[in-house]
Design a protein around this motif. Sequence first.
Motif, PDB file in Angstrom:
ATOM      1  N   THR A 282      16.610 -20.459  20.733  1.00  0.00           N
ATOM      2  CA  THR A 282      17.216 -19.868  21.738  1.00  0.00           C
ATOM      3  C   THR A 282      18.833 -19.920  21.372  1.00  0.00           C
ATOM      4  O   THR A 282      19.492 -18.715  21.697  1.00  0.00           O
ATOM      5  CB  THR A 282      17.058 -20.285  23.192  1.00  0.00           C
ATOM      6  OG1 THR A 282      15.826 -20.367  23.363  1.00  0.00           O
ATOM      7  CG2 THR A 282      17.670 -19.287  24.492  1.00  0.00           C
ATOM      8  N   ARG A 285      20.113 -17.898  18.724  1.00  0.00           N
ATOM      9  CA  ARG A 285      19.569 -16.281  19.015  1.00  0.00           C
ATOM     10  C   ARG A 285      21.044 -15.890  19.831  1.00  0.00           C
ATOM     11  O   ARG A 285      21.650 -14.815  19.804  1.00  0.00           O
ATOM     12  CB  ARG A 285      18.478 -16.033  19.874  1.00  0.00           C
ATOM     13  CG  ARG A 285      17.137 -16.027  19.050  1.00  0.00           C
ATOM     14  CD  ARG A 285      15.981 -15.923  20.209  1.00  0.00           C
ATOM     15  NE  ARG A 285      14.909 -15.826  19.205  1.00  0.00           N
ATOM     16  CZ  ARG A 285      13.380 -16.296  19.578  1.00  0.00           C
ATOM     17  NH1 ARG A 285      13.380 -16.711  21.087  1.00  0.00           N
ATOM     18  NH2 ARG A 285      12.518 -16.144  18.941  1.00  0.00           N
ATOM     19  N   ASN A 286      21.434 -16.929  20.725  1.00  0.00           N
ATOM     20  CA  ASN A 286      22.612 -16.615  21.475  1.00  0.00           C
ATOM     21  C   ASN A 286      23.789 -16.383  20.907  1.00  0.00           C
ATOM     22  O   ASN A 286      24.803 -15.853  21.140  1.00  0.00           O
ATOM     23  CB  ASN A 286      22.762 -17.694  22.729  1.00  0.00           C
ATOM     24  CG  ASN A 286      21.687 -17.554  23.872  1.00  0.00           C
ATOM     25  OD1 ASN A 286      20.878 -16.322  23.704  1.00  0.00           O
ATOM     26  ND2 ASN A 286      21.638 -18.589  24.400  1.00  0.00           N
ATOM     27  N   LYS A 290      19.763 -13.452  13.541  1.00  0.00           N
ATOM     28  CA  LYS A 290      18.657 -12.800  14.012  1.00  0.00           C
ATOM     29  C   LYS A 290      17.327 -13.820  13.922  1.00  0.00           C
ATOM     30  O   LYS A 290      17.188 -14.702  13.023  1.00  0.00           O
ATOM     31  CB  LYS A 290      18.455 -11.880  12.988  1.00  0.00           C
ATOM     32  CG  LYS A 290      19.746 -10.898  12.681  1.00  0.00           C
ATOM     33  CD  LYS A 290      19.658  -9.673  13.293  1.00  0.00           C
ATOM     34  CE  LYS A 290      20.586  -8.690  13.077  1.00  0.00           C
ATOM     35  NZ  LYS A 290      22.104  -9.034  13.556  1.00  0.00           N
ATOM     36  N   ASN A 291      16.101 -13.248  14.442  1.00  0.00           N
ATOM     37  CA  ASN A 291      15.060 -13.925  14.415  1.00  0.00           C
ATOM     38  C   ASN A 291      14.340 -14.180  13.008  1.00  0.00           C
ATOM     39  O   ASN A 291      13.950 -15.456  12.678  1.00  0.00           O
ATOM     40  CB  ASN A 291      13.760 -13.171  14.918  1.00  0.00           C
ATOM     41  CG  ASN A 291      13.983 -13.225  16.593  1.00  0.00           C
ATOM     42  OD1 ASN A 291      14.344 -14.273  16.971  1.00  0.00           O
ATOM     43  ND2 ASN A 291      13.561 -12.136  17.514  1.00  0.00           N
ATOM     44  N   GLY A 376       9.899 -12.873  18.062  1.00  0.00           N
ATOM     45  CA  GLY A 376      10.665 -12.819  19.325  1.00  0.00           C
ATOM     46  C   GLY A 376      10.115 -14.030  20.381  1.00  0.00           C
ATOM     47  O   GLY A 376      10.337 -13.736  21.555  1.00  0.00           O
ATOM     48  N   ASP A 378       9.135 -16.593  23.153  1.00  0.00           N
ATOM     49  CA  ASP A 378      10.321 -17.212  23.756  1.00  0.00           C
ATOM     50  C   ASP A 378       9.963 -18.916  23.968  1.00  0.00           C
ATOM     51  O   ASP A 378       9.093 -19.395  23.330  1.00  0.00           O
ATOM     52  CB  ASP A 378       9.990 -16.905  25.307  1.00  0.00           C
ATOM     53  CG  ASP A 378       8.796 -16.878  25.926  1.00  0.00           C
ATOM     54  OD1 ASP A 378       7.884 -17.672  25.259  1.00  0.00           O
ATOM     55  OD2 ASP A 378       8.601 -16.299  27.072  1.00  0.00           O
TER      56      ASP A 378
END
Length: 426
Positions: A282, A285-286, A290-291, A376, A378
């Motif tokens: 996370t 990503r923040n 990119k994933n 993606g 979570d």
Amino acid sequence: MIHRAIPANERQIEPRLAERFHKTLQQHAPPADLPFTEELAMALVSDALNWKASDLHVEPGAVDTRVRMRVDGLLHDVAVIPTVSGRHIVTYFKVLAQMDTSALARAEHGHARMDAGGMQLDLRITVVPTPNGEMLGIRLLDGLRAVLRLDEIGMSGPEQSHLRNWLAEIQGMLLVCGPVGSGKTSTLYALLRELQRQPCGIVTLEDPVESLMDGITQIEVNEKRGLTFSDAIRAMLRLDPDFLLLGEIRDPESAHTAITAAGSGQALLSTLHARDSVGAVTALRNYGVKNWEISAALEVSVAQRLLRRLCSRCRVETEITSAQRESFTTHGISAPARLWKPAGCDVCAGTGFDGRIGVFEVWRLDTEARTLIVHGADEPALRKHATATGSRTLLADALEKTAAGLTTFAELRRLGRQAQPADSAV
Ligand SMILES: [Zn+2]
């Protein structure tokens, strides 16, 4: 008398620390007409060292100024001094760190070196304006601080193996996650120490360098002298080492540097502010990573915290409640017959604790984890997968250490927002 130790009946204070501090201040009480700021400043630092404090705070209040020290992660109020003495001490350290001595409108940071009892100390100094005047924070860094071995930081054997295997492969990215003061840097240094024995190139980029290590090129960011973070990164990449240590991933720039290095055949170690091992995804990503980049680069994510270690000389047995027993079994750990609690002796200055011990969560990413990240997934989904593939949580590791009498049930509160047992009273 110009100083007084805070009475022991005001809580938060370890009475024996306050008593010893009071004595020091009395020894350094000056004749009324002599300036004594330097002496008092030296006394504060040398006492902080004696108590193995990591930080020293001078905090102005409405009436007087409070001196506090962080010992084993906890801030202890150790004395109250007159506001004017507090102000002089703040100015003294600002001069030492070559900072602007006029009153500041924003937080300022600086470094200073100090000779305390023949030992060269690095001090990291922060001055913050408050409504009552400037607050001073000093982080004490001993330039010759011993670097712990990987088997000395409190990590279990199988978890150490995950890290050693990663070191042997020389690829991708290993991140150590946790809040400030959770021992992340000690873990990185322990890994560097493993590498020292190997014929490989290692370059670090740190802000500041916290421990000096032979055979390793250590670059220190120094914006004042013109070495910015971006310049330092370019210098580091030009040296083309096998291993890169980036002190901290703290913004999009450092995140992209880390990903680029890890994607170009270099192994990268760094730290990150994240709650737990899957939280690293996370956080990246923040920062705009990119994933697919995370999936390709991230190999191992370690989360850690430090809990206070029970003083083995004075700890005493205590009964285990049924709620506590249940916490152990819920996490697949057999509940011990009894628990331990702190008492206090001369060795641990009456606190009942002696240093700290790391608790860890090590997540070695497999192919499925990478697929999940690309799609993606979570945190709950990643957490579920990590647990299913054998990654033990911070809480489970902490409970094992509690069962072994290394720490107390009450210390589990320090794990932060992670799931905690219902009854965390001693
Ligand atoms: Zn003790």
